[in-house]
Design a protein around this motif. Sequence first.
Motif, PDB file in Angstrom:
ATOM      1  N   LEU A 274     -13.778  -6.973   0.455  1.00 55.78           N
ATOM      2  CA  LEU A 274     -12.429  -7.337   0.891  1.00 55.78           C
ATOM      3  C   LEU A 274     -12.385  -8.775   1.390  1.00 55.78           C
ATOM      4  O   LEU A 274     -11.428  -9.503   1.113  1.00 55.78           O
ATOM      5  CB  LEU A 274     -11.939  -6.386   1.976  1.00 55.78           C
ATOM      6  N   LEU A 275     -13.383  -9.192   2.127  1.00 52.89           N
ATOM      7  CA  LEU A 275     -13.399 -10.557   2.654  1.00 52.89           C
ATOM      8  C   LEU A 275     -13.306 -11.594   1.543  1.00 52.89           C
ATOM      9  O   LEU A 275     -12.724 -12.654   1.740  1.00 52.89           O
ATOM     10  CB  LEU A 275     -14.658 -10.799   3.492  1.00 52.89           C
ATOM     11  N   ASP A 276     -13.856 -11.281   0.380  1.00 51.64           N
ATOM     12  CA  ASP A 276     -13.770 -12.206  -0.756  1.00 51.64           C
ATOM     13  C   ASP A 276     -12.329 -12.536  -1.111  1.00 51.64           C
ATOM     14  O   ASP A 276     -12.052 -13.554  -1.733  1.00 51.64           O
ATOM     15  CB  ASP A 276     -14.477 -11.631  -1.992  1.00 51.64           C
ATOM     16  N   LYS A 277     -11.391 -11.685  -0.706  1.00 48.74           N
ATOM     17  CA  LYS A 277      -9.971 -11.884  -1.023  1.00 48.74           C
ATOM     18  C   LYS A 277      -9.194 -12.504   0.135  1.00 48.74           C
ATOM     19  O   LYS A 277      -7.999 -12.751   0.023  1.00 48.74           O
ATOM     20  CB  LYS A 277      -9.352 -10.541  -1.397  1.00 48.74           C
ATOM     21  N   ALA A 278      -9.837 -12.732   1.264  1.00 50.58           N
ATOM     22  CA  ALA A 278      -9.156 -13.244   2.457  1.00 50.58           C
ATOM     23  C   ALA A 278      -8.819 -14.724   2.311  1.00 50.58           C
ATOM     24  O   ALA A 278      -9.589 -15.499   1.746  1.00 50.58           O
ATOM     25  CB  ALA A 278     -10.022 -13.033   3.699  1.00 50.58           C
ATOM     26  N   TRP A 279      -7.666 -15.107   2.863  1.00 53.54           N
ATOM     27  CA  TRP A 279      -7.275 -16.510   2.872  1.00 53.54           C
ATOM     28  C   TRP A 279      -8.149 -17.254   3.874  1.00 53.54           C
ATOM     29  O   TRP A 279      -8.376 -16.780   4.980  1.00 53.54           O
ATOM     30  CB  TRP A 279      -5.800 -16.641   3.286  1.00 53.54           C
ATOM     31  N   GLY A 280      -8.677 -18.411   3.487  1.00 56.57           N
ATOM     32  CA  GLY A 280      -9.447 -19.237   4.401  1.00 56.57           C
ATOM     33  C   GLY A 280     -10.828 -18.694   4.720  1.00 56.57           C
ATOM     34  O   GLY A 280     -11.357 -18.945   5.804  1.00 56.57           O
ATOM     35  N   LEU A 281     -11.417 -17.974   3.795  1.00 52.94           N
ATOM     36  CA  LEU A 281     -12.743 -17.365   4.007  1.00 52.94           C
ATOM     37  C   LEU A 281     -13.773 -18.431   4.377  1.00 52.94           C
ATOM     38  O   LEU A 281     -13.827 -19.496   3.774  1.00 52.94           O
ATOM     39  CB  LEU A 281     -13.176 -16.641   2.727  1.00 52.94           C
ATOM     40  N   GLU A 282     -14.583 -18.126   5.375  1.00 59.18           N
ATOM     41  CA  GLU A 282     -15.686 -18.986   5.804  1.00 59.18           C
ATOM     42  C   GLU A 282     -16.935 -18.126   5.953  1.00 59.18           C
ATOM     43  O   GLU A 282     -16.838 -16.898   6.015  1.00 59.18           O
ATOM     44  CB  GLU A 282     -15.351 -19.673   7.133  1.00 59.18           C
ATOM     45  N   PRO A 283     -18.105 -18.739   6.044  1.00 63.09           N
ATOM     46  CA  PRO A 283     -19.337 -17.945   6.169  1.00 63.09           C
ATOM     47  C   PRO A 283     -19.343 -16.995   7.377  1.00 63.09           C
ATOM     48  O   PRO A 283     -19.981 -15.954   7.328  1.00 63.09           O
ATOM     49  CB  PRO A 283     -20.440 -19.002   6.294  1.00 63.09           C
ATOM     50  N   ASN A 284     -18.631 -17.338   8.436  1.00 63.35           N
ATOM     51  CA  ASN A 284     -18.599 -16.497   9.629  1.00 63.35           C
ATOM     52  C   ASN A 284     -17.321 -15.675   9.719  1.00 63.35           C
ATOM     53  O   ASN A 284     -16.898 -15.296  10.809  1.00 63.35           O
ATOM     54  CB  ASN A 284     -18.764 -17.348  10.893  1.00 63.35           C
ATOM     55  N   SER A 285     -16.710 -15.391   8.585  1.00 61.31           N
ATOM     56  CA  SER A 285     -15.507 -14.559   8.554  1.00 61.31           C
ATOM     57  C   SER A 285     -15.863 -13.092   8.695  1.00 61.31           C
ATOM     58  O   SER A 285     -16.901 -12.644   8.200  1.00 61.31           O
ATOM     59  CB  SER A 285     -14.755 -14.751   7.231  1.00 61.31           C
ATOM     60  N   ARG A 286     -14.993 -12.354   9.363  1.00 57.85           N
ATOM     61  CA  ARG A 286     -15.108 -10.902   9.477  1.00 57.85           C
ATOM     62  C   ARG A 286     -13.718 -10.292   9.456  1.00 57.85           C
ATOM     63  O   ARG A 286     -12.736 -10.949   9.785  1.00 57.85           O
ATOM     64  CB  ARG A 286     -15.773 -10.502  10.809  1.00 57.85           C
TER      65      ARG A 286
END
Length: 113
Positions: free
Chosen positions: A72-84
């Motif tokens: 799901l995170l792969d689809k998030a806007w503004g994804l960063e390495p420390n995204s959750r």
Amino acid sequence: MPKIIVLPHAELCPDGASIEAKTGDSICETLLRNEIDIDHACDMACACTTCHVIVREGFKTMEASDDMEDDLLDKAWGLEPNSRLSCQAIIGTEDLVVEIPKYSINMAKEGHR
């Protein structure tokens, strides 16, 4: 007791916040309990990306994300390495600094699949 430092967000938390948190609760639950109205369109079922946050400090103190969250995170806007996804990010014993992105994508509402 750990704290969550929420960086300023123009709409949800203009001045930022410092919140007492409970180990074992999710970031999303803690924000909502403290009147920071982060979007959570799937009711915290790990089925959307609306509760996406970026953990600026303390990322490595939490349990790792699982494959479902990562997909799901792969689809998030503004994804960063420390995204959750905040509904899946469980608070440990250390303080966290989180940023709520300016935008989110509501895949159910916006017709994305």
